[in-house]
Design a protein around this motif. Structure first.
Motif, short mmCIF file in Angstrom:
data_model
loop_
_atom_site.label_atom_id
_atom_site.label_comp_id
_atom_site.label_asym_id
_atom_site.label_seq_id
_atom_site.Cartn_x
_atom_site.Cartn_y
_atom_site.Cartn_z
N ALA A 292 1.31 -1.29 0.18
CA ALA A 292 0.14 -0.05 0.00
C ALA A 292 1.10 1.14 0.12
N ILE A 294 1.00 5.05 1.30
CA ILE A 294 0.52 6.02 2.48
C ILE A 294 0.60 7.06 1.67
N TYR A 317 -4.73 -1.63 0.60
CA TYR A 317 -4.60 -0.02 0.16
C TYR A 317 -5.25 -0.02 2.12
N SER A 318 -4.89 2.02 2.15
CA SER A 318 -5.19 2.24 3.44
C SER A 318 -6.16 3.50 3.10
N SER A 319 -6.67 3.75 1.86
CA SER A 319 -7.96 4.72 2.00
C SER A 319 -8.68 4.20 0.61
N ASP A 322 -7.52 5.70 -2.99
CA ASP A 322 -6.00 5.34 -3.57
C ASP A 322 -5.76 4.59 -5.06
N HIS A 338 -8.23 -3.58 2.42
CA HIS A 338 -7.87 -2.71 2.85
C HIS A 338 -7.47 -2.92 4.44
N LEU A 339 -6.20 -2.30 4.97
CA LEU A 339 -5.21 -2.21 6.09
C LEU A 339 -5.73 -2.85 6.79
N ASP A 340 -7.12 -1.46 7.79
CA ASP A 340 -7.53 -0.85 8.76
C ASP A 340 -9.11 -2.28 8.94
#
Length: 382
Positions: A292, A294, A317-319, A322, A338-340
């Motif tokens: 990802a 950032i 990806y983080s958002s 992206d 998604h990382l979270d």
């Protein structure tokens, strides 16, 4: 291109293997059909072809100098002190040699970054001689988020305003330059990096343990990669408990923090391979993954090559903004992680379903270039 010569400035030229070299190789494949062009580049220890259109000036300073797996204190200090980058003295020397030895009034200059110091050549020749200048930008100048970010942004703005044409490698950077710097769309063009590998006829040779591979570099703070490896480590550990064996491979130059975080013999690092070995690595790969970015507007540089392979892709990806999410629309097989928010169990299901899919060469780009070097050069000749 009658009576007009292209002069290309860049340290990135094969046999180096990286996205910049791919761009330069694709550009030269178009320039080779012209009556006259010149490449001014750095000398290097690696063997390269002996061509009458190559001129080597400066010192042997590898383009990978700033991104080694282990950096000494002196190297890190140099990186902080020398602006805009470690290539600046080579760039200034190449400018000097060009002016006193090679310059022609009708020359069209193309400067290819990174390093961004290459564009000092274009700036000078535009200001003094009003020569036509194309700046192939690549990454954003302040993407490293250093303490000199303000200076980098100021320099970036000057290059964008003064160059006659701007080339970027993704739609997201194209849109960013439009909104942030108000650049006229008539001078902006998108040319994606392209692929180092011709996947036509390349066959998968999948052996156990199956390989989940990343091709490319990692950087701090843009692309740290640590969270992704922890997720993949958890996934392959659970798979092993069920009798399925996988390895994670990273082919490229990785940042020191990522290297130090690895605590699993199923995760392997391979720093550098030549083009033939790169084909072998793709042949042995079951699934590709992308680290990802950032808070960065650019597209991951190897994503086009990934898509041309037809291999299954895990895209971290983080958002939601992206740029890779839009680029990958319609690609299959694909797992967006998604990382979270995404779950490892769903990732495991994807791996089990597609790990034997193999290479399926795609003849058409997923997102065709909005322009090409050939089209651009033809427009300049009108």
């Amino acid at each position: 291109m009658e009576n007009r010569r292209i002069v290309l400035f860049t340290p990135y030229y094969p046999p180096l293997i990286n996205p910049r070299s791919i761009r330069v190789k694709n550009l030269i494949s178009e320039l080779i059909n012209l009556e006259e062009f010149l490449l001014i580049t750095n000398p290097m220890r690696l063997e390269r072809e002996n061509s009458d259109w190559i001129r080597e000036h400066g010192i042997d300073l590898s383009p990978q100098f700033g991104n080694t797996t282990q950096k000494s204190f002196a190297r890190r200090l140099l990186g902080q002190l020398i602006w805009p980058d470690l290539f600046v003295l080579n760039s200034l020397y190449q400018l000097f040699k060009y002016i006193i030895k090679y310059r022609k009034k009708q020359d069209i200059l193309i400067t290819v970054s990174n390093p961004v110091s290459c564009h000092l050549i274009g700036l000078f020749c535009k200001a003094i001689y009003n020569q036509f200048w194309i700046a192939d930008i690549g990454d954003l100048f302040d993407s490293k988020k250093t303490n000199r970010s303000f200076i980098a942004k100021y320099y970036e703005n000057i290059v964008l305003q003064k160059a006659d044409r701007i080339i970027v490698n993704s739609k997201s950077i194209y849109e960013y330059y439009q909104s942030e710097y108000k650049i006229n769309t008539n001078k902006l063009s998108i040319i994606y990096n392209g692929s180092m590998i011709n996947f036509e006829g390349l066959q998968s040779r999948l052996i156990k343990p199956y390989k989940i591979s990343y091709f490319g570099n990692s950087y701090l703070p843009i692309r740290p990669g640590i969270a992704e490896l922890l997720i993949l480590q958890e996934a392959i550990s659970k798979l092993e408990e069920s009798g399925f064996y996988f390895e994670v491979k990273l082919i490229g130059r990785q940042n020191e923090n990522l290297i130090n975080s690895i605590d699993c013999d199923r995760i392997q690092l391979l720093e550098f391979v030549d083009s033939s070995k790169l084909e072998i690595q793709y042949s042995n790969t079951s699934i590709l993954f992308s680290l990802a970015n950032i808070n960065y507007k650019g597209l991951p540089s190897k994503l086009e090559e990934y898509c041309l392979s037809g291999l299954p892709i895990i895209y971290f990806y983080s958002s939601l903004d992206d740029p890779g999410l839009e680029y990958l629309e319609g690609y299959h097989p694909l797992f967006l992680f998604h990382l979270d928010r995404s779950k490892v169990d769903e990732l495991i299901e994807f791996i089990l379903k597609y790990h034997e899919a193999g290479i399926k060469h795609i003849t058409k780009n997923l997102k065709p270039n909005s322009t090409s070097w050939r089209k651009l050069l033809e427009e300049l000749n009108k």
